[in-house]
Enzyme design. Structure first.
Site, short mmCIF file in Angstrom:
data_model
loop_
_atom_site.label_atom_id
_atom_site.label_comp_id
_atom_site.label_asym_id
_atom_site.label_seq_id
_atom_site.Cartn_x
_atom_site.Cartn_y
_atom_site.Cartn_z
N HIS A 49 0.85 -1.21 0.00
CA HIS A 49 0.00 0.00 0.00
C HIS A 49 0.87 1.24 0.00
O HIS A 49 2.08 1.15 0.14
CB HIS A 49 -1.01 -0.02 1.15
CG HIS A 49 -0.42 0.08 2.53
ND1 HIS A 49 0.35 -0.93 3.09
CD2 HIS A 49 -0.49 1.05 3.48
CE1 HIS A 49 0.71 -0.58 4.31
NE2 HIS A 49 0.22 0.62 4.58
N HIS A 85 1.46 3.88 1.88
CA HIS A 85 2.04 4.62 3.01
C HIS A 85 3.57 4.64 2.93
O HIS A 85 4.20 3.66 2.53
CB HIS A 85 1.59 4.02 4.35
CG HIS A 85 0.17 4.36 4.69
ND1 HIS A 85 -0.59 3.60 5.55
CD2 HIS A 85 -0.63 5.37 4.27
CE1 HIS A 85 -1.79 4.14 5.65
NE2 HIS A 85 -1.84 5.22 4.88
N ASP A 124 5.90 4.36 5.02
CA ASP A 124 6.68 3.32 5.70
C ASP A 124 6.57 1.97 5.00
O ASP A 124 7.01 0.94 5.54
CB ASP A 124 6.29 3.21 7.19
CG ASP A 124 4.84 2.80 7.39
OD1 ASP A 124 3.95 3.35 6.73
OD2 ASP A 124 4.60 1.90 8.22
N HIS A 125 6.00 1.97 3.78
CA HIS A 125 5.97 0.74 2.97
C HIS A 125 6.54 0.93 1.57
O HIS A 125 6.92 -0.04 0.93
CB HIS A 125 4.54 0.18 2.91
CG HIS A 125 4.02 -0.18 4.27
ND1 HIS A 125 4.01 -1.46 4.75
CD2 HIS A 125 3.59 0.62 5.29
CE1 HIS A 125 3.56 -1.45 6.00
NE2 HIS A 125 3.31 -0.20 6.35
N HIS A 154 -7.66 -0.21 5.38
CA HIS A 154 -6.53 0.57 5.92
C HIS A 154 -6.21 1.67 4.90
O HIS A 154 -6.12 2.84 5.24
CB HIS A 154 -5.33 -0.35 6.15
CG HIS A 154 -4.10 0.35 6.66
ND1 HIS A 154 -4.02 0.91 7.91
CD2 HIS A 154 -2.90 0.58 6.07
CE1 HIS A 154 -2.82 1.45 8.07
NE2 HIS A 154 -2.12 1.28 6.97
N ASP A 179 -0.48 -3.84 6.15
CA ASP A 179 -1.08 -3.26 7.36
C ASP A 179 -2.56 -3.59 7.47
O ASP A 179 -3.33 -2.84 8.07
CB ASP A 179 -0.89 -1.74 7.38
CG ASP A 179 0.54 -1.33 7.69
OD1 ASP A 179 1.39 -2.22 7.89
OD2 ASP A 179 0.79 -0.11 7.74
#
Ligand code: ZN
Ligand code: FE
Length: 261
Positions: A54, A56, A58-59, A113, A133
């Site tokens: 996804h 975000h 942090d990914h 999410h 997530d």
């Protein structure tokens, strides 16, 4: 294929997928390029693809840097999130089949999410699923771009995978998640046993992944809305709560958002 969890940022996991015979590799959720490229180098691998669950940061935070370092690398992600996944080259729809490092995989669209969140399922390797997530060990992601009903449906798409499927999730949240699960189901023996095991692993600085789909069904409150004990706990604290499954799920999500165990 071999799966190696890479601790990244504060509590994220990226995952190296390795074909030991050919040294070909892929990485699931490349949040930062430096440690991923260093590990690839150290192991003498050829990195061929990034799979992003996804959008975000942090990914996907390392996508651009890796694409610059390895021109032509494949970057797979959700078509629904194509505009938000840096350097994406292959747009996947729900149920899309693909191949990386000689393994066949399937994308499963699991929104809530984020609206375009994907899981990556590898039926012949484990089997294994990378759940980002959405499904955590003993937990689930926050509802940033979806409703409780949508998250229930997305988790349901993972719950029907074979019980032995290894679950590799996006963050090391397991210990805290199990404290919450235990609070809701104080006598569930599977939760108690897993808590002990997980606390030991964390004391030794070890990852708690992978879980399995079967283990999640026995320990994850977000997959246990029908549990009699969980319902008893909630109804004792919130006597006016509807017994409808979606209402129960929404209440668990709300409590988890505010849980300080
Ligand atoms: Zn996220
Ligand atoms: Fe995350």
């Amino acid at each position: 294929m071999e799966i190696v969890p890479l601790p990244l940022l504060a509590d994220n996991y990226g995952y190296l997928l390795i074909d030991p015979a050919t040294r070909r590799a892929a990485v699931v959720d490349c949040s930062e390029a430096g440690p991923v490229l260093a590990e690839v180098e150290r192991r003498g691998l050829r990195l061929e693809a990034i799979l992003s669950t996804h959008h975000h940061y942090d990914h996907v935070g390392g996508n651009e840097d890796v694409a610059r370092a390895i021109p032509g690398i494949r970057i797979l992600g959700s078509r629904a999130d194509a505009a938000r996944i840096p350097a994406i080259t292959e747009l996947l729809d729900d149920d899309a089949e693909f191949e990386v490092i000689g393994s066949r995989g399937r994308a499963i669209l699991i929104p809530a999410h984020t609206s375009g969140h994907l899981a990556y399922f590898f039926p012949d390797d484990g089997p294994s699923v990378f759940s980002g997530d959405t499904l955590f060990a003993a937990g689930c992601g926050r509802l940033f771009e979806g409703s409780p009903a949508q998250m229930m449906q997305s988790l349901g798409k993972l719950a029907v995978l074979p019980e032995a499927t290894q679950v590799w999730c996006g963050h090391e949240y397991t210990e805290q998640n199990l404290r919450f699960a235990h609070d809701l189901e104080p006598t569930n023996p599977d939760i108690i046993a897993k808590r002990t095991r997980v606390e030991m692993l964390r004391q030794n600085g070890r990852p708690t992944v992978p879980s399995t789909i079967g283990e999640e069904k026995r320990t994850n409150p977000f997959l246990r809305c029908e549990s009699a004990e969980l319902r008893r706990t909630l109804l004792s604290r919130f006597p006016d709560l509807s017994t409808d499954s979606t209402a129960i799920f929404a209440k668990i999500r709300e409590l988890k958002d505010n849980f300080r165990g």
